[in-house]
Design a protein around this motif. Structure first.
Motif, PDB file in Angstrom:
ATOM      1  N   VAL A  50       0.836  -1.199   0.000  1.00  0.00           N
ATOM      2  CA  VAL A  50       0.000   0.000   0.000  1.00  0.00           C
ATOM      3  C   VAL A  50       0.873   1.252   0.000  1.00  0.00           C
ATOM      4  CG1 VAL A  50      -1.705   1.322   1.319  1.00  0.00           C
ATOM      5  CG2 VAL A  50      -1.962  -1.149   1.072  1.00  0.00           C
ATOM      6  N   GLN A  51       1.951   1.216   0.753  1.00  0.00           N
ATOM      7  CA  GLN A  51       2.868   2.356   0.775  1.00  0.00           C
ATOM      8  C   GLN A  51       3.484   2.605  -0.603  1.00  0.00           C
ATOM      9  OE1 GLN A  51       5.568   1.238   3.898  1.00  0.00           O
ATOM     10  NE2 GLN A  51       4.056   1.558   5.519  1.00  0.00           N
ATOM     11  N   CYS A  53       2.080   1.942  -3.402  1.00  0.00           N
ATOM     12  CA  CYS A  53       1.019   2.537  -4.223  1.00  0.00           C
ATOM     13  C   CYS A  53       0.937   4.040  -4.009  1.00  0.00           C
ATOM     14  CB  CYS A  53      -0.320   1.886  -3.898  1.00  0.00           C
ATOM     15  SG  CYS A  53      -0.500   0.196  -4.503  1.00  0.00           S
ATOM     16  N   ARG A  54       1.233   4.478  -2.817  1.00  0.00           N
ATOM     17  CA  ARG A  54       1.224   5.916  -2.553  1.00  0.00           C
ATOM     18  C   ARG A  54       2.416   6.598  -3.214  1.00  0.00           C
ATOM     19  NH1 ARG A  54      -0.403   4.508   3.458  1.00  0.00           N
ATOM     20  NH2 ARG A  54      -2.667   4.447   3.224  1.00  0.00           N
ATOM     21  N   ARG A  55       3.509   5.865  -3.356  1.00  0.00           N
ATOM     22  CA  ARG A  55       4.685   6.423  -4.028  1.00  0.00           C
ATOM     23  C   ARG A  55       4.482   6.495  -5.536  1.00  0.00           C
ATOM     24  NH1 ARG A  55      10.089   3.359  -2.839  1.00  0.00           N
ATOM     25  NH2 ARG A  55      10.768   4.810  -4.475  1.00  0.00           N
ATOM     26  N   PRO A  57       1.312   6.301  -7.526  1.00  0.00           N
ATOM     27  CA  PRO A  57      -0.155   6.177  -7.621  1.00  0.00           C
ATOM     28  C   PRO A  57      -0.696   6.041  -9.031  1.00  0.00           C
ATOM     29  CG  PRO A  57       0.469   8.451  -7.160  1.00  0.00           C
ATOM     30  CD  PRO A  57       1.719   7.638  -7.032  1.00  0.00           C
ATOM     31  N   ASP A  88      -8.360   0.926   1.929  1.00  0.00           N
ATOM     32  CA  ASP A  88      -7.595   1.847   1.089  1.00  0.00           C
ATOM     33  C   ASP A  88      -8.036   1.693  -0.362  1.00  0.00           C
ATOM     34  OD1 ASP A  88      -5.195   2.717  -0.631  1.00  0.00           O
ATOM     35  OD2 ASP A  88      -4.604   3.376   1.367  1.00  0.00           O
ATOM     36  N   CYS A  89      -8.169   2.799  -1.054  1.00  0.00           N
ATOM     37  CA  CYS A  89      -8.672   2.764  -2.430  1.00  0.00           C
ATOM     38  C   CYS A  89      -7.741   2.027  -3.380  1.00  0.00           C
ATOM     39  CB  CYS A  89      -8.931   4.175  -2.940  1.00  0.00           C
ATOM     40  SG  CYS A  89      -7.449   5.202  -3.080  1.00  0.00           S
ATOM     41  N   LYS A  90      -6.495   1.820  -2.986  1.00  0.00           N
ATOM     42  CA  LYS A  90      -5.536   1.133  -3.857  1.00  0.00           C
ATOM     43  C   LYS A  90      -5.563  -0.382  -3.687  1.00  0.00           C
ATOM     44  CE  LYS A  90      -3.477   4.245  -6.355  1.00  0.00           C
ATOM     45  NZ  LYS A  90      -3.381   4.115  -7.832  1.00  0.00           N
TER      46      LYS A  90
END
Length: 266
Positions: A50-51, A53-55, A57, A88-90
């Motif tokens: 998930v982290q 995915c934030r990097r 997106p 989380d949306c990802k």
């Protein structure tokens, strides 16, 4: 360059990508692989996915789950923690989960307990499953049959089984993930016939990187590390087996991935 591709199985939390992950993703996108589904194999790696995915997106989504190898780590708190991650949306699927009696890194009873809990979670959250199975087909099939009507579908990731096993999974309505294993003349020959039996709207493609570097890839990277940028090679190889073109196969499998994982609406 062929149509944009979706790699539904990338283990980007693996330490082999620690030093050059940004370059790996840039190379994937440059090769036409524009959507990457990062696999969560235990609670920590699901959080790391998930982290990531934030990097990144624009190109990444992830799964959240506990692989059968890690089933011995399962506690009653895991379900709540995975539920939180899945919000989380990802996060688009529960898994990697399933059964693996090949090595039994976790005892079969531990695997079945963790798998049952994740099946219940997927049913509760109405999310698809990202499934693993090795040498445990009968038990996995039985457990899936009990809940399939409550689930939002799923994929058997990195399918390498028999014709009968393929038919069973297709009968359940599951998608089938094919990797570069099919390029291996030592152990993937049977898949070259079985892939022709997979309906076009149920086929998904993946590298399972950094594992399963296609043996037909020339030249091979010195590192022997598989990467998402090699998915077009796998696509072309499979397209040849199916007597279609890479463009059509890329379009179809990307559409299939979007349908199962609902990328656009996350």
């Amino acid at each position: 360059m062929i149509s944009p591709l979706t790699d539904i199985g990338v283990n980007l939390t693996d330490k082999s990508f620690a030093e050059d992950l940004e370059q790996v993703i840039e190379s994937a996108v440059a090769s036409g692989v524009t959507t990457l589904l990062i696999t969560g194999t235990n609670l920590l790696e699901s959080q790391q996915a998930v982290q990531l995915c934030r990097r990144f997106p624009d190109v990444t989504f992830s799964t959240a789950g506990v692989h059968p190898h890690h089933a011995k780590e399962w506690t009653p708190q895991h379900a709540a923690q995975l539920t939180s991650l899945a919000a989380d949306c990802k996060v688009v699927a529960i898994g990697e989960t399933g059964l693996d009696y090949n090595r039994n890194f976790s005892a079969p009873e531990q695997q079945r307990k963790a798998f049952e809990s994740q099946l219940e979670l997927a049913a509760e959250l109405k999310m698809p499953l990202f499934l693993h199975e090795r040498d445990a087909h009968d038990d996995q099939l039985s457990m899936l049959k009990n809940v399939m009507s409550q689930l939002a579908g799923g994929v058997i990731h990195c399918f390498t089984g028999t014709q009968a096993e393929l038919e069973h999974y297709l009968d359940l309505g599951l998608y089938i993930g094919i990797t570069g294993w099919i390029c291996d003349e030592r152990r993937g020959m049977h898949l070259r016939e079985l892939v022709k039996m997979i309906p076009a709207d149920r086929l998904l493609l993946e590298t399972d990187c950094p594992y399963l570097l296609p043996r037909t890839l020339k030249p091979k990277p010195k590192s022997r590390r598989n990467e998402p940028k090699y998915l077009p090679h796998i696509t072309g190889f499979i397209a040849g087996l199916l007597s279609t073109d890479s463009e059509a196969l890329a379009r179809q499998t990307t559409l299939n991935a979007r349908r199962l994982f609902n990328f656009e609406h996350r």
